[in-house]
Design a protein around this motif. Structure first.
Motif, mmCIF file in Angstrom:
data_model
loop_
_atom_site.group_PDB
_atom_site.id
_atom_site.type_symbol
_atom_site.label_atom_id
_atom_site.label_comp_id
_atom_site.label_asym_id
_atom_site.label_seq_id
_atom_site.Cartn_x
_atom_site.Cartn_y
_atom_site.Cartn_z
ATOM 1 N N ASN A 164 0.815 -1.226 0.000
ATOM 2 C CA ASN A 164 0.000 0.000 0.000
ATOM 3 C C ASN A 164 0.843 1.269 0.000
ATOM 4 O OD1 ASN A 164 -2.397 -1.510 0.177
ATOM 5 N ND2 ASN A 164 -2.205 -1.641 2.394
ATOM 6 N N ARG A 165 2.143 1.109 -0.105
ATOM 7 C CA ARG A 165 3.062 2.239 -0.039
ATOM 8 C C ARG A 165 3.228 2.858 -1.426
ATOM 9 N NH1 ARG A 165 8.263 0.247 2.658
ATOM 10 N NH2 ARG A 165 6.700 -0.261 4.205
ATOM 11 N N PRO A 166 3.359 4.170 -1.513
ATOM 12 C CA PRO A 166 3.633 4.786 -2.816
ATOM 13 C C PRO A 166 4.993 4.319 -3.329
ATOM 14 C CG PRO A 166 3.881 6.392 -1.050
ATOM 15 C CD PRO A 166 3.318 5.145 -0.434
ATOM 16 N N ASP A 167 5.200 4.425 -4.636
ATOM 17 C CA ASP A 167 6.450 3.923 -5.193
ATOM 18 C C ASP A 167 7.411 5.020 -5.627
ATOM 19 O OD1 ASP A 167 5.131 4.856 -7.406
ATOM 20 O OD2 ASP A 167 5.434 3.062 -8.607
ATOM 21 N N SER A 168 7.050 6.287 -5.470
ATOM 22 C CA SER A 168 7.967 7.322 -5.935
ATOM 23 C C SER A 168 8.336 8.338 -4.857
ATOM 24 C CB SER A 168 7.409 8.038 -7.161
ATOM 25 O OG SER A 168 6.170 8.639 -6.865
ATOM 26 N N ARG A 173 -3.564 17.512 -10.471
ATOM 27 C CA ARG A 173 -2.198 17.507 -9.925
ATOM 28 C C ARG A 173 -1.649 16.082 -9.899
ATOM 29 N NH1 ARG A 173 -4.388 20.513 -5.526
ATOM 30 N NH2 ARG A 173 -3.874 18.748 -4.210
ATOM 31 N N ASP A 174 -2.465 15.135 -9.405
ATOM 32 C CA ASP A 174 -2.009 13.749 -9.335
ATOM 33 C C ASP A 174 -1.816 13.146 -10.719
ATOM 34 O OD1 ASP A 174 -1.687 13.587 -6.618
ATOM 35 O OD2 ASP A 174 -3.665 12.712 -6.249
ATOM 36 N N CYS A 175 -2.645 13.522 -11.667
ATOM 37 C CA CYS A 175 -2.503 13.030 -13.035
ATOM 38 C C CYS A 175 -1.168 13.514 -13.624
ATOM 39 C CB CYS A 175 -3.675 13.498 -13.886
ATOM 40 S SG CYS A 175 -3.647 12.857 -15.560
ATOM 41 N N LEU A 176 -0.837 14.778 -13.433
ATOM 42 C CA LEU A 176 0.441 15.312 -13.909
ATOM 43 C C LEU A 176 1.611 14.623 -13.206
ATOM 44 C CD1 LEU A 176 -0.463 19.117 -14.033
ATOM 45 C CD2 LEU A 176 -0.077 17.598 -15.984
ATOM 46 N N TYR A 177 1.493 14.501 -11.899
ATOM 47 C CA TYR A 177 2.542 13.844 -11.119
ATOM 48 C C TYR A 177 2.714 12.394 -11.578
ATOM 49 C CZ TYR A 177 5.232 11.906 -7.356
ATOM 50 O OH TYR A 177 6.209 11.259 -6.654
ATOM 51 N N ASN A 178 1.615 11.666 -11.696
ATOM 52 C CA ASN A 178 1.672 10.257 -12.101
ATOM 53 C C ASN A 178 2.252 10.091 -13.498
ATOM 54 O OD1 ASN A 178 0.633 9.413 -9.649
ATOM 55 N ND2 ASN A 178 -1.474 9.319 -10.398
ATOM 56 N N GLY A 179 1.977 11.053 -14.391
ATOM 57 C CA GLY A 179 2.532 10.992 -15.738
ATOM 58 C C GLY A 179 4.051 11.017 -15.731
ATOM 59 N N VAL A 180 4.618 11.880 -14.904
ATOM 60 C CA VAL A 180 6.076 11.933 -14.775
ATOM 61 C C VAL A 180 6.574 10.688 -14.055
ATOM 62 C CG1 VAL A 180 8.001 13.190 -13.724
ATOM 63 C CG2 VAL A 180 6.149 14.457 -14.840
ATOM 64 N N ALA A 181 5.900 10.300 -12.980
ATOM 65 C CA ALA A 181 6.343 9.146 -12.177
ATOM 66 C C ALA A 181 6.389 7.862 -13.014
ATOM 67 C CB ALA A 181 5.429 8.973 -10.967
#
Length: 131
Positions: free
Chosen positions: A49-53, A96-104
């Protein structure tokens, strides 16, 4: 003190930690720990359940992930980074999360990987890194 948890194998994450160290060379704002380390095991949810980035443990005990974590870091840095974070925070959370996830999702392809979990640091900055 804000704890920044980062992906120890991500080139972008390493560059981000270096960026923060350059702006906080005396370690007054941040401590750092990899997402796979002991500190993350104790402070964050289980690995599945931990984030990966990136994740942040705030001074008041909140855990922030994705864009919220990056925005919190920008606020803590102050100056132009505070302003940039404030502007970013005006966007709805899902954008914001969509932009962040795109880079991640593309971070390994764009920035490569690192085999070491911590960059080589001067002795006075090694204490900023948690196990």
């Amino acid at each position: 003190m804000i704890t920044v948890f980062y992906d120890g194998t991500c080139g972008l994450c390493h560059r981000s930690v270096q960026f923060l160290l350059n702006r906080d060379p005396r370690g007054k704002l941040f401590r750092y720990a990899t997402l796979s380390g002991q500190t993350a095991e104790e402070a964050l949810p289980p690995k599945e359940n931990r984030p990966d980035s990136v994740a942040v443990l705030t001074t008041d005990g909140r855990i922030l992930i994705r864009a919220d974590a990056a925005t919190h870091i920008g606020y803590a840095l102050g100056g132009p980074w505070w302003l940039l974070s404030a502007l970013f925070a005006l966007l709805p959370g899902f954008i914001r999360d969509c932009l962040y996830n795109g880079v991640a999702k593309r971070r390994y392809a764009l920035f490569g990987t690192k085999t070491e979990s911590c960059p080589i640091l001067p002795p006075e900055q090694r204490e900023f890194f948690l196990p």
